[in-house]
Design an enzyme around this catalytic site. Sequence first.
Site, PDB file in Angstrom:
ATOM      1  N   ARG A  48       0.817  -1.224   0.000  1.00 36.59           N
ATOM      2  CA  ARG A  48       0.000   0.000   0.000  1.00 36.59           C
ATOM      3  C   ARG A  48       0.849   1.271   0.000  1.00 36.59           C
ATOM      4  NH1 ARG A  48      -2.661  -3.360   3.893  1.00 36.59           N
ATOM      5  NH2 ARG A  48      -4.767  -3.957   3.237  1.00 36.59           N
ATOM      6  N   ASP A  91      -3.698  -0.763  -3.095  1.00 36.26           N
ATOM      7  CA  ASP A  91      -4.546  -0.970  -1.926  1.00 36.26           C
ATOM      8  C   ASP A  91      -5.262  -2.294  -2.172  1.00 36.26           C
ATOM      9  OD1 ASP A  91      -6.717  -1.127  -0.161  1.00 36.26           O
ATOM     10  OD2 ASP A  91      -6.904   1.044  -0.019  1.00 36.26           O
ATOM     11  N   LYS A 147       0.951 -19.598   6.423  1.00 37.10           N
ATOM     12  CA  LYS A 147       0.159 -19.983   7.589  1.00 37.10           C
ATOM     13  C   LYS A 147       0.199 -18.823   8.601  1.00 37.10           C
ATOM     14  CE  LYS A 147       3.246 -20.744  11.088  1.00 37.10           C
ATOM     15  NZ  LYS A 147       3.131 -20.319  12.478  1.00 37.10           N
ATOM     16  N   HIS A 177       7.087 -23.542   6.646  1.00 40.89           N
ATOM     17  CA  HIS A 177       8.513 -23.431   6.336  1.00 40.89           C
ATOM     18  C   HIS A 177       9.344 -24.564   6.942  1.00 40.89           C
ATOM     19  CE1 HIS A 177       8.655 -21.298  10.262  1.00 40.89           C
ATOM     20  NE2 HIS A 177       9.890 -21.742  10.306  1.00 40.89           N
ATOM     21  N   LYS A 181      13.091 -27.396   5.519  1.00 41.86           N
ATOM     22  CA  LYS A 181      14.376 -27.616   6.182  1.00 41.86           C
ATOM     23  C   LYS A 181      15.024 -28.896   5.667  1.00 41.86           C
ATOM     24  CE  LYS A 181      13.358 -25.063  10.418  1.00 41.86           C
ATOM     25  NZ  LYS A 181      14.463 -24.106  10.281  1.00 41.86           N
ATOM     26  N   GLU A 215      11.377 -22.326  21.906  1.00 39.62           N
ATOM     27  CA  GLU A 215      11.798 -20.977  21.546  1.00 39.62           C
ATOM     28  C   GLU A 215      12.289 -20.243  22.791  1.00 39.62           C
ATOM     29  OE1 GLU A 215       8.847 -19.289  18.375  1.00 39.62           O
ATOM     30  OE2 GLU A 215       7.667 -20.385  19.872  1.00 39.62           O
ATOM     31  N   ASP A 234      -0.526 -21.443  16.905  1.00 39.11           N
ATOM     32  CA  ASP A 234       0.670 -20.882  16.278  1.00 39.11           C
ATOM     33  C   ASP A 234       1.694 -21.947  15.900  1.00 39.11           C
ATOM     34  OD1 ASP A 234       2.070 -18.551  15.376  1.00 39.11           O
ATOM     35  OD2 ASP A 234       3.408 -18.740  17.099  1.00 39.11           O
ATOM     36  N   HIS A 239       3.313 -26.749  12.543  1.00 39.88           N
ATOM     37  CA  HIS A 239       4.675 -27.285  12.581  1.00 39.88           C
ATOM     38  C   HIS A 239       4.757 -28.660  13.244  1.00 39.88           C
ATOM     39  CE1 HIS A 239       5.815 -23.520  11.038  1.00 39.88           C
ATOM     40  NE2 HIS A 239       5.992 -22.865  12.162  1.00 39.88           N
ATOM     41  N   LYS A 344      16.763 -22.516  22.100  1.00 39.09           N
ATOM     42  CA  LYS A 344      16.048 -22.535  20.830  1.00 39.09           C
ATOM     43  C   LYS A 344      16.426 -23.839  20.148  1.00 39.09           C
ATOM     44  CE  LYS A 344      15.553 -20.305  16.335  1.00 39.09           C
ATOM     45  NZ  LYS A 344      15.969 -19.204  15.432  1.00 39.09           N
TER      46      LYS A 344
END
Length: 491
Positions: A48, A91, A147, A177, A181, A215, A234, A239, A344
Site C-alpha cells: 500500500r 490498496d 500460515k 517453512h 528444512k 523458543e 501458532d 509445525h 532454541k
Amino acid sequence: MVSHDIPSDIVIFGALGDLAQRKLIPSLYHLENAGLLCKESRIIGVARTDMDTAGFREQCKSSLATFVKAEELDPTNQDIFLDKLVYSQVDFGTTEQYQGLKSTLDEQLERTRIFYFATAASLYGTICKNLTETDCIEESSRVVLEKPIGHDHDSSNQINDEVAKYFEESQIYRIDHYLGKETVQNLIALRFANPIFGAQWNQNQISHVEITVAEKVGIEGRWGYFDKAGQMRDMVQNHLLQLLCLTAMDPPGDLTADMIRDEKVKVLKLMKPITGSMHNDHVVRGRYTKGMIDGKQVPGYMEEEGANPTSNTETFVSLKVEIKSWRWAGVPFYLRTGKRLPEKVSQITIHFKKQAHYIFDESQRHLAHNKLIIRLQPEEGISLQILNKDQGLGQGMRLRAGPLKLNFSETFEKARIPDAYERLLLEVIQGNQYLFVRRDEIEYAWKWCDQLLEHWDKENTPPLPYAAGSWGPKASDLMVMKDGRSWHEDQ
C-alpha cells in the site's frame, strides 16, 4: 548448480512487511546468487505504501545488508538481483488499483505468474477476487499461502473456499517453512532409504517418540496477534503435526506430492482424540512468568507491552498423542512447544526399546537403549546415541553412552545449507508441490486441534505458570514421568 530457464513473475503481496524483507527477498537473492533464477524473471513487490521501484530496490538492498552474511553478498549478483525488482502500489481491497499491477504483468508475457501472499489470511479471498477481476490470473498461475490459515476448522475452510473459487488445488502452495528444512526432507531419506532404520520403525522396536520445538524468545511485540492465537494455533496445528506426520507415516508408493501427502493425511485421521479424563494426563497448558534468559531478567507474558489482564492464552503446550494403527500401537508421541524456554531447539527424538536380555552392570541398566536424535535447529543434523565399553584399565565392562553424529554444517562444509524459504520458493518456481500442505491435511489437523481448543474455552482454566528460562510447567515433566520416562534435554 545449473541455471534455470523458467521465466517467472514472482509477485509478493506485503512486500514491505517483515516476512518479505527478512526471509523472502534474502532467499530470492540466494537463488539468484546460485544461478537458480531465470535471467528474465522479475520480482514484483506489491504494498500500500507510496513508493517507486527505485525506492523499493533501496529498501531491499538495505534488507540484504541486514539479513545476508557479508561474505555471501556478491556485488555483481546483488546488482543483477536488484535489477529484477519492480514495485507496484496497490490498496489490496480496491479493484481499480490492480490495473497498474496488470499493466506491469502484461509488459512481459509468456512467463509463469506466482502470487505470494505475505499478508494476513483474512485478505487472501479479497486479493484473489481482485486479481481475477483485473485478469491477472492465468491457467498457469500459482499462489503461495502463508500460515496460519484461519484460527479453527471452520475459518480455515472459509478461507480455503474463497481461494478455491479462483485457483485449482494444483495451483495452490500452502507453506509450512519447517517442511523446507534440509533435515525434515532427510527424514524421508533416513526412513525409507536405510533398511537399518526402516525395519525398526514400528511398535516392536520403538518405545516412544518426542517432538520438541522450543523458543527462547517471548512474543516480541506481537501481542495483538499472539494473544488471539496461542501456542496451540501458532505452532502445534501446523509445525508439530507436520513433523509428527513425517515421522509416523507409512512408506509412500513413490515420491510424488500426492503419494506423500496421502500418507500424512492417514496419520492425521488415525490420531486418537483427547477426550474426557484424558485431558488430565495427556495435555499440559502453560504460560511464562518473569525469569532469566541468558542471564538477563525478562518479563512474564502478562507483563509484556500491551498485555490484556483477562487473557487466558497459553505460551506452552505439551501433549501425549496416540496413533491408532498397527505400526504405532502402544507408542506414545510426546509433543512439546513453548516460548521463553532455555534453548532454541527443534528436534525429533526416537527412543528405541531396551534389550530384553541384559548382561551388563545392573546399575547401568537405565542406559541400555538407543536414541535417534533428528535436529532441525539451531544446527541441522542427525545423531544416534549408542553404548560402548568405557575406555581404561580396571574399568571392567562398564558402558558409556556416546553419539554417532552427522552435523550437516560440518560434514558438508563446502556447501552452504539453504534456508527453508529458498528451497520452498525454488519448488514453487519449478511447480513441485511435495513440500507443501494439501487442503485436507489442514482440515484434519484443525479438527484434531479444535477438540482441545473447545475444551479449553469451555473450562476457562488459566494456563499453568512456568518461569521464563525453564522447560515449562512441572506438570509437563510429570506427564512423561508417569509413564516411567523423561524428556530428552541433554542438548
